[in-house]
Motif scaffolding. Structure first.
Motif, PDB file in Angstrom:
ATOM      1  N   GLY A 183      36.503 -55.623  32.461  1.00 20.72           N
ATOM      2  CA  GLY A 183      37.280 -55.410  33.446  1.00 20.72           C
ATOM      3  C   GLY A 183      36.639 -55.910  34.834  1.00 20.72           C
ATOM      4  O   GLY A 183      37.466 -56.307  35.603  1.00 20.72           O
ATOM      5  N   ALA A 184      35.369 -55.876  35.008  1.00 20.34           N
ATOM      6  CA  ALA A 184      34.640 -56.423  36.279  1.00 20.34           C
ATOM      7  C   ALA A 184      35.018 -57.908  36.367  1.00 20.34           C
ATOM      8  O   ALA A 184      35.308 -58.503  37.238  1.00 20.34           O
ATOM      9  CB  ALA A 184      33.340 -56.101  36.473  1.00 20.34           C
ATOM     10  N   GLN A 185      34.778 -58.660  35.264  1.00 23.40           N
ATOM     11  CA  GLN A 185      35.223 -60.020  35.345  1.00 23.40           C
ATOM     12  C   GLN A 185      36.655 -60.337  35.483  1.00 23.40           C
ATOM     13  O   GLN A 185      37.011 -61.299  36.269  1.00 23.40           O
ATOM     14  CB  GLN A 185      34.892 -60.672  33.747  1.00 23.40           C
ATOM     15  N   SER A 186      37.403 -59.548  35.076  1.00 27.35           N
ATOM     16  CA  SER A 186      38.880 -59.700  35.470  1.00 27.35           C
ATOM     17  C   SER A 186      39.273 -59.270  36.857  1.00 27.35           C
ATOM     18  O   SER A 186      40.075 -60.239  37.420  1.00 27.35           O
ATOM     19  CB  SER A 186      39.794 -58.697  34.507  1.00 27.35           C
ATOM     20  N   ALA A 187      38.504 -58.681  37.330  1.00 28.78           N
ATOM     21  CA  ALA A 187      38.528 -58.312  38.800  1.00 28.78           C
ATOM     22  C   ALA A 187      37.778 -59.232  39.873  1.00 28.78           C
ATOM     23  O   ALA A 187      37.968 -59.300  40.881  1.00 28.78           O
ATOM     24  CB  ALA A 187      37.903 -56.961  39.077  1.00 28.78           C
ATOM     25  N   GLY A 188      37.333 -60.504  39.182  1.00 29.71           N
ATOM     26  CA  GLY A 188      36.708 -61.649  39.788  1.00 29.71           C
ATOM     27  C   GLY A 188      35.259 -61.601  40.184  1.00 29.71           C
ATOM     28  O   GLY A 188      34.688 -62.227  40.838  1.00 29.71           O
ATOM     29  N   ALA A 189      34.391 -60.445  39.663  1.00 28.79           N
ATOM     30  CA  ALA A 189      33.058 -60.292  39.915  1.00 28.79           C
ATOM     31  C   ALA A 189      32.365 -61.421  39.235  1.00 28.79           C
ATOM     32  O   ALA A 189      32.934 -61.822  38.183  1.00 28.79           O
ATOM     33  CB  ALA A 189      32.596 -58.905  39.490  1.00 28.79           C
ATOM     34  N   ASP A 190      31.222 -61.902  39.665  1.00 30.26           N
ATOM     35  CA  ASP A 190      30.445 -63.000  38.927  1.00 30.26           C
ATOM     36  C   ASP A 190      29.020 -62.168  38.778  1.00 30.26           C
ATOM     37  O   ASP A 190      28.342 -62.786  38.067  1.00 30.26           O
ATOM     38  CB  ASP A 190      30.185 -63.997  39.957  1.00 30.26           C
ATOM     39  N   THR A 191      28.687 -61.137  39.282  1.00 35.85           N
ATOM     40  CA  THR A 191      27.367 -60.267  39.391  1.00 35.85           C
ATOM     41  C   THR A 191      27.832 -58.922  38.987  1.00 35.85           C
ATOM     42  O   THR A 191      28.721 -58.420  39.715  1.00 35.85           O
ATOM     43  CB  THR A 191      26.566 -60.775  40.426  1.00 35.85           C
ATOM     44  N   VAL A 192      27.000 -57.931  38.244  1.00 35.59           N
ATOM     45  CA  VAL A 192      27.150 -56.687  38.050  1.00 35.59           C
ATOM     46  C   VAL A 192      25.644 -55.971  38.472  1.00 35.59           C
ATOM     47  O   VAL A 192      24.870 -56.472  37.845  1.00 35.59           O
ATOM     48  CB  VAL A 192      27.766 -56.123  36.742  1.00 35.59           C
ATOM     49  N   ILE A 193      25.669 -55.116  39.355  1.00 34.00           N
ATOM     50  CA  ILE A 193      24.389 -54.258  39.695  1.00 34.00           C
ATOM     51  C   ILE A 193      24.720 -52.757  38.548  1.00 34.00           C
ATOM     52  O   ILE A 193      25.734 -52.384  38.521  1.00 34.00           O
ATOM     53  CB  ILE A 193      24.525 -53.556  40.886  1.00 34.00           C
ATOM     54  N   LEU A 194      23.553 -52.986  37.725  1.00 37.81           N
ATOM     55  CA  LEU A 194      23.665 -51.944  36.636  1.00 37.81           C
ATOM     56  C   LEU A 194      22.800 -50.741  37.521  1.00 37.81           C
ATOM     57  O   LEU A 194      21.739 -50.414  37.325  1.00 37.81           O
ATOM     58  CB  LEU A 194      22.812 -52.212  35.330  1.00 37.81           C
ATOM     59  N   GLY A 195      23.750 -49.922  38.250  1.00 39.82           N
ATOM     60  CA  GLY A 195      23.220 -48.979  39.422  1.00 39.82           C
ATOM     61  C   GLY A 195      23.147 -47.795  38.641  1.00 39.82           C
ATOM     62  O   GLY A 195      23.268 -46.747  39.378  1.00 39.82           O
ATOM     63  N   CYS A 196      22.774 -47.533  37.557  1.00 36.82           N
ATOM     64  CA  CYS A 196      22.261 -46.397  36.837  1.00 36.82           C
ATOM     65  C   CYS A 196      21.184 -46.821  35.736  1.00 36.82           C
ATOM     66  O   CYS A 196      21.473 -47.879  35.101  1.00 36.82           O
ATOM     67  CB  CYS A 196      23.506 -45.755  36.015  1.00 36.82           C
ATOM     68  N   THR A 197      20.000 -46.144  35.978  1.00 35.43           N
ATOM     69  CA  THR A 197      18.953 -46.593  35.014  1.00 35.43           C
ATOM     70  C   THR A 197      19.135 -46.464  33.285  1.00 35.43           C
ATOM     71  O   THR A 197      18.508 -46.857  32.622  1.00 35.43           O
ATOM     72  CB  THR A 197      17.763 -45.962  35.285  1.00 35.43           C
ATOM     73  N   GLU A 198      20.261 -45.684  33.214  1.00 32.22           N
ATOM     74  CA  GLU A 198      20.623 -45.685  31.719  1.00 32.22           C
ATOM     75  C   GLU A 198      21.484 -47.097  31.210  1.00 32.22           C
ATOM     76  O   GLU A 198      21.334 -47.523  30.011  1.00 32.22           O
ATOM     77  CB  GLU A 198      21.800 -44.562  31.332  1.00 32.22           C
ATOM     78  N   LEU A 199      22.251 -47.725  32.047  1.00 27.56           N
ATOM     79  CA  LEU A 199      22.896 -48.756  32.021  1.00 27.56           C
ATOM     80  C   LEU A 199      22.010 -49.921  31.113  1.00 27.56           C
ATOM     81  O   LEU A 199      22.704 -50.499  30.335  1.00 27.56           O
ATOM     82  CB  LEU A 199      23.838 -49.167  33.008  1.00 27.56           C
ATOM     83  N   PRO A 200      20.793 -50.315  31.740  1.00 29.43           N
ATOM     84  CA  PRO A 200      20.350 -51.367  31.044  1.00 29.43           C
ATOM     85  C   PRO A 200      19.718 -51.064  29.708  1.00 29.43           C
ATOM     86  O   PRO A 200      19.635 -52.045  29.084  1.00 29.43           O
ATOM     87  CB  PRO A 200      18.897 -51.395  32.051  1.00 29.43           C
ATOM     88  N   LEU A 201      19.486 -49.945  29.250  1.00 27.00           N
ATOM     89  CA  LEU A 201      19.148 -49.665  27.877  1.00 27.00           C
ATOM     90  C   LEU A 201      20.378 -49.961  26.881  1.00 27.00           C
ATOM     91  O   LEU A 201      20.028 -50.273  25.904  1.00 27.00           O
ATOM     92  CB  LEU A 201      18.970 -48.185  27.858  1.00 27.00           C
ATOM     93  N   ALA A 202      21.702 -49.767  27.610  1.00 26.51           N
ATOM     94  CA  ALA A 202      22.745 -50.086  26.810  1.00 26.51           C
ATOM     95  C   ALA A 202      23.038 -51.651  26.728  1.00 26.51           C
ATOM     96  O   ALA A 202      23.764 -52.128  25.760  1.00 26.51           O
ATOM     97  CB  ALA A 202      23.909 -49.388  27.302  1.00 26.51           C
ATOM     98  N   SER A 203      22.709 -52.319  27.855  1.00 27.93           N
ATOM     99  CA  SER A 203      22.903 -53.820  28.062  1.00 27.93           C
ATOM    100  C   SER A 203      22.450 -54.538  26.892  1.00 27.93           C
ATOM    101  O   SER A 203      23.110 -55.686  26.756  1.00 27.93           O
ATOM    102  CB  SER A 203      22.692 -54.273  29.511  1.00 27.93           C
ATOM    103  N   GLN A 204      21.481 -54.086  26.276  1.00 33.60           N
ATOM    104  CA  GLN A 204      20.648 -55.091  25.251  1.00 33.60           C
ATOM    105  C   GLN A 204      21.782 -55.128  24.106  1.00 33.60           C
ATOM    106  O   GLN A 204      21.397 -55.936  23.097  1.00 33.60           O
ATOM    107  CB  GLN A 204      19.620 -54.285  24.747  1.00 33.60           C
ATOM    108  N   TYR A 205      22.618 -54.096  23.928  1.00 34.24           N
ATOM    109  CA  TYR A 205      23.872 -54.199  22.921  1.00 34.24           C
ATOM    110  C   TYR A 205      24.922 -54.890  23.318  1.00 34.24           C
ATOM    111  O   TYR A 205      25.870 -55.159  22.450  1.00 34.24           O
ATOM    112  CB  TYR A 205      23.903 -52.696  22.438  1.00 34.24           C
ATOM    113  N   VAL A 206      24.814 -55.582  24.448  1.00 29.76           N
ATOM    114  CA  VAL A 206      26.323 -56.414  24.907  1.00 29.76           C
ATOM    115  C   VAL A 206      25.840 -57.760  24.335  1.00 29.76           C
ATOM    116  O   VAL A 206      24.942 -58.297  25.060  1.00 29.76           O
ATOM    117  CB  VAL A 206      26.522 -56.223  26.247  1.00 29.76           C
TER     118      VAL A 206
END
Length: 243
Positions: A183-206
């Motif tokens: 969704g962020a890419q569709s909105a034209g974002a090129d960078t995403v701040i993982l601004g919750c410290t749980e999100l990086p733990l999930a990002s390894q599975y993307v």
């Protein structure tokens, strides 16, 4: 004498705190135990939900945050870091009652962004952090364009990801995060701040994310390590905290 150790006020949540500590250790240029930075950790998972409180839907966590900071004051630390984005809604109050400087997770994260005129940064965080607005303010100070997910679709995927990680379901959390990233890419974002410290733990599975991900936990750990190394705390003799 200044207290030559990093203080970590954690437990929000416990897995995110463990992840932060892992990053802090890996970022420290050490070849043996004695070359690492001294760290005092308070893992306090009982602190009320910060995001719900910001939104007026839950109990006030401030008395517990204040008690945690007072504990770190008694232990004696030279700098304080809090690997929980939502808690930074109370940053000014935390700084006022901390005897040590408090590093701001949003400042550390935004400083890692290589801004260009075409850049647009998506802010992935709890609804409380989005409502608080400190990431938007930090990006605006650097004239970096940003995109905030709406209350449905992408934000619901982010909420789901955070809940799943807190429940120990990291791989499922990664699937929710992947949907939000699309969704962020569709909105034209090129960078995403993982601004919750749980999100990086999930990002390894993307698998192979198409956007640049700014890991707020990693950037806070970088700032803490830099602070300690500049003051040579990794070479200081160990001084036990008071009873």
């Amino acid at each position: 004498m200044s207290h030559r150790r990093i203080g970590v006020l954690g437990g929000m949540g416990p897995a995110a705190t463990a992840d932060f500590m892992h990053k802090l250790v890996l970022l420290t240029p050490a070849s043996c135990d004695q070359e690492h930075l001294p760290v005092m950790i308070a893992n306090l998972p009982h602190i009320h939900d910060r995001s719900r409180a910001i939104l007026g839907q839950g109990e006030d966590p401030w008395p517990q945050l204040e008690a945690g900071i007072e504990l770190m004051n008694r232990i004696g630390v030279g700098v304080l870091v809090i690997p929980c984005n939502s808690s930074h809604h109370w940053f000014d109050r935390m700084s006022a009652c901390s005897e040590a400087p408090v590093l701001h997770i949003a400042s550390a994260s935004v400083s890692a962004i290589a801004a260009t005129p075409a850049s647009k940064v998506a802010i992935f965080a709890t609804r409380g952090v989005i409502s608080s607005g400190f990431y938007q303010q930090a990006l605006a100070r650097r004239d970096i364009g940003f995109w905030v997910p709406g209350p449905t679709q992408e934000q619901e995927h982010i909420d789901s990801c955070i809940r799943l990680v807190k429940a120990g379901r990291l791989e499922e959390g990664g699937r929710s995060l992947e949907l939000a990233l699309r969704g962020a890419q569709s909105a034209g974002a090129d960078t995403v701040i993982l601004g919750c410290t749980e999100l990086p733990l999930a990002s390894q599975y993307v698998p192979a994310p198409q956007l640049t991900l700014i890991d707020s936990s990693l950037e806070l750990a970088r700032a803490a390590v830099a602070y300690g190394l500049e003051r040579r705390w990794n070479t200081a003799p160990w001084i036990a905290p008071p009873d």
